[in-house]
Design an enzyme around this catalytic site. Sequence first.
Site, PDB file in Angstrom:
ATOM      1  N   CYS A 155      -2.355  -7.823   5.563  1.00 10.54           N
ATOM      2  CA  CYS A 155      -1.795  -9.064   5.006  1.00 10.54           C
ATOM      3  C   CYS A 155      -0.937  -9.880   5.967  1.00 10.54           C
ATOM      4  CB  CYS A 155      -0.951  -8.734   3.783  1.00 10.54           C
ATOM      5  SG  CYS A 155      -1.947  -8.064   2.467  1.00 10.54           S
TER       6      CYS A 155
ATOM      7  N   GLU B 271       0.832  -1.198   0.000  1.00 17.63           N
ATOM      8  CA  GLU B 271       0.000   0.000   0.000  1.00 17.63           C
ATOM      9  C   GLU B 271       0.868   1.250   0.000  1.00 17.63           C
ATOM     10  OE1 GLU B 271      -3.209   0.174   2.790  1.00 17.63           O
ATOM     11  OE2 GLU B 271      -3.592  -1.956   2.525  1.00 17.63           O
TER      12      GLU B 271
ATOM     13  N   PHE C 177      -1.707   1.972   9.839  1.00 15.25           N
ATOM     14  CA  PHE C 177      -0.732   0.897  10.115  1.00 15.25           C
ATOM     15  C   PHE C 177       0.653   1.228   9.582  1.00 15.25           C
ATOM     16  CE2 PHE C 177       0.314  -1.668   6.340  1.00 15.25           C
ATOM     17  CZ  PHE C 177      -0.579  -1.179   5.394  1.00 15.25           C
TER      18      PHE C 177
HETATM   19  C1  UDX Z   1       2.747  -6.031   2.572  1.00 16.21           C
HETATM   20  C2  UDX Z   1       3.868  -6.550   1.652  1.00 16.21           C
HETATM   21  O1  UDX Z   1       4.979  -5.653   1.723  1.00 16.21           O
HETATM   22  C3  UDX Z   1       3.363  -6.672   0.212  1.00 16.21           C
HETATM   23  O2  UDX Z   1       4.359  -7.255  -0.617  1.00 16.21           O
HETATM   24  C4  UDX Z   1       2.116  -7.552   0.206  1.00 16.21           C
HETATM   25  O3  UDX Z   1       1.590  -7.653  -1.110  1.00 16.21           O
HETATM   26  C5  UDX Z   1       1.070  -7.009   1.151  1.00 16.21           C
HETATM   27  O4  UDX Z   1       1.614  -6.887   2.466  1.00 16.21           O
HETATM   28  P1  UDX Z   1       1.703  -3.656   3.140  1.00 16.21           P
HETATM   29  O5  UDX Z   1       0.870  -4.374   4.154  1.00 16.21           O
HETATM   30  O6  UDX Z   1       1.042  -2.658   2.241  1.00 16.21           O
HETATM   31  O7  UDX Z   1       2.432  -4.708   2.179  1.00 16.21           O
HETATM   32  O8  UDX Z   1       2.818  -2.846   3.965  1.00 16.21           O
HETATM   33  P2  UDX Z   1       4.377  -2.971   4.286  1.00 16.21           P
HETATM   34  O9  UDX Z   1       5.045  -1.785   3.722  1.00 16.21           O
HETATM   35  O10 UDX Z   1       4.918  -4.281   3.943  1.00 16.21           O
HETATM   36  O11 UDX Z   1       4.378  -2.793   5.882  1.00 16.21           O
HETATM   37  C6  UDX Z   1       3.696  -3.709   6.737  1.00 16.21           C
HETATM   38  C7  UDX Z   1       3.881  -3.317   8.177  1.00 16.21           C
HETATM   39  O12 UDX Z   1       5.232  -3.543   8.591  1.00 16.21           O
HETATM   40  C8  UDX Z   1       3.597  -1.852   8.488  1.00 16.21           C
HETATM   41  O13 UDX Z   1       2.907  -1.760   9.721  1.00 16.21           O
HETATM   42  C9  UDX Z   1       4.970  -1.230   8.602  1.00 16.21           C
HETATM   43  O14 UDX Z   1       4.997  -0.085   9.400  1.00 16.21           O
HETATM   44  C10 UDX Z   1       5.742  -2.362   9.223  1.00 16.21           C
HETATM   45  N1  UDX Z   1       7.200  -2.315   8.991  1.00 16.21           N
HETATM   46  C11 UDX Z   1       7.692  -2.399   7.724  1.00 16.21           C
HETATM   47  C12 UDX Z   1       8.074  -2.236  10.076  1.00 16.21           C
HETATM   48  O15 UDX Z   1       7.648  -2.176  11.223  1.00 16.21           O
HETATM   49  N2  UDX Z   1       9.423  -2.218   9.836  1.00 16.21           N
HETATM   50  C13 UDX Z   1       9.937  -2.307   8.576  1.00 16.21           C
HETATM   51  O16 UDX Z   1      11.189  -2.312   8.449  1.00 16.21           O
HETATM   52  C14 UDX Z   1       9.055  -2.396   7.480  1.00 16.21           C
END
Ligand code: UDX
Length: 447
Positions: free
Chosen positions: A259, A148, A321
């Site tokens: 997800c 997202e 999120f």
């Molecule tokens: C995720 C996957 O990245 C994507 O490939 C899949 O298709 C759907 O799920 P998304 O949920 O949009 O995408 O967000 P993402 O950027 O992956 O972050 C997920 C969560 O992890 C967020 O809450 C983010 O803040 C957290 N996060 C991410 C961390 O806490 N630390 C990080 O280093 C990266």
Amino acid sequence: MAVIALKCPGIKVSVVDINQARIAAWNSEDLEQLPVYEPGLKEVVAEARGRNLFFSTNIEKAIDEAQMIFMAVNTPTKTYGEGKGFAADLTYVEQCARQIAEVATSDKIVVEKSTLPVRTAEKVKEVLHSNKKGINFEVLSNPEFLAEGTAIQDLFKSDRVLVGGEETPSGQEALATLVSIYENWIPRKKILTTNVWSSELSKLASNAMLAQRISSINSLSALCEKTGADIGEVAKAIGMDSRIGPKFLKASVGFGGSCFQKDILNLVYLCKHYGLDEVAEYWHQVVKINDYQKNRFAKKIISGLNGTVNQKKITLLGWAFKANTNDSRESAAIYVADVLLEEGAEVHVYDPMVKKERIHQDLTTLWESKQFSSSAIISKLERCQVHSQYTPALKDSFAAAILTEWEEFSSYDWEAIAEKMMQPAKIFDGRNVIELNRKFNQYFIGR
Ligand code: UDX
């Protein structure tokens, strides 16, 4: 689908949904009213809509006309029966497959776009072939890896596109058809073809591995806080190893989103189903550490306020999120707020994009799942105020907690804010985004 329409003007793409209001929003003249906010999406819709991209509620007509049908229905975690709390609920997938089987009058390629448990294609195929009309259906798996906030860019320049198909001649023919669509803008070497089960599993595994990195770094953040090591420095040192790489090593209050948790729990259920209890437990731990991290952060606020937050104003900055989205599904903020409200705090929330209705709905959904009475829910919600400006949200607050890494939070004048808070002002930074400032008390993750 909008990006397929944009990149393939010769293909007619119909997006259909039973929800009339949603389809009306997709057809809205005012592109600000589109039901999904993604940078670059409205430009894509503006170019393709009415040319070869159409939004409609006429599902039967669309099924009948289509040669290829993408199933992109919701697959939430089951809230009832066998697999409750873990397995993916396949009700909508099955309903969708049934409708295709009923309405179709010619052969179709059916593409699973939703994230599904391994071997779902088999069940989909069984439902499709329950038609007695002699129609052939080929089922492909084509999971989506976009994140997202960067969805359009991710689709334009995918790391890879994955297409799984059956190893029969007709399965391979269907697979080649879908590959040829992506070839309009994705280099062939980035289009990976596999068998159906590998494709289905790769999507779950990919999300599980990403989430595992976050839980790994978050688990180490707890150790850093005890030992004096700094998680930012540790992550940098680890990430410079080219075998590990620097991405997804940012310690946080915990991952959220629609997800990660859902897909891991689904993976856990699958492993258990196949009798792989140790494997199931390994992946389950990723979610458990995430729960631990969210809880640990809430407890850190409570202990930082002399062990009690009862009747104290606490400000939560950020509800989404992650930054640059108004999506709050499974956001860490919901769970932190829940703990604080349970402890009697007066919780005040400011998020630049998430509205009060959403915030209250998130909490209501959580409490309903815990079977709280409606009167208990109403009285708790009265202690959760939502603000459209950050200054009133922070005034006279005992503590501010940053839960989403919105860029604006790092540019605030924190010294001025701290002066307007109850003294001594305490800032709990769940995303490590603000500068160290000795004029007020700061608490970070992993420092
Ligand atoms: C995720 C996957 O990245 C994507 O490939 C899949 O298709 C759907 O799920 P998304 O949920 O949009 O995408 O967000 P993402 O950027 O992956 O972050 C997920 C969560 O992890 C967020 O809450 C983010 O803040 C957290 N996060 C991410 C961390 O806490 N630390 C990080 O280093 C990266």
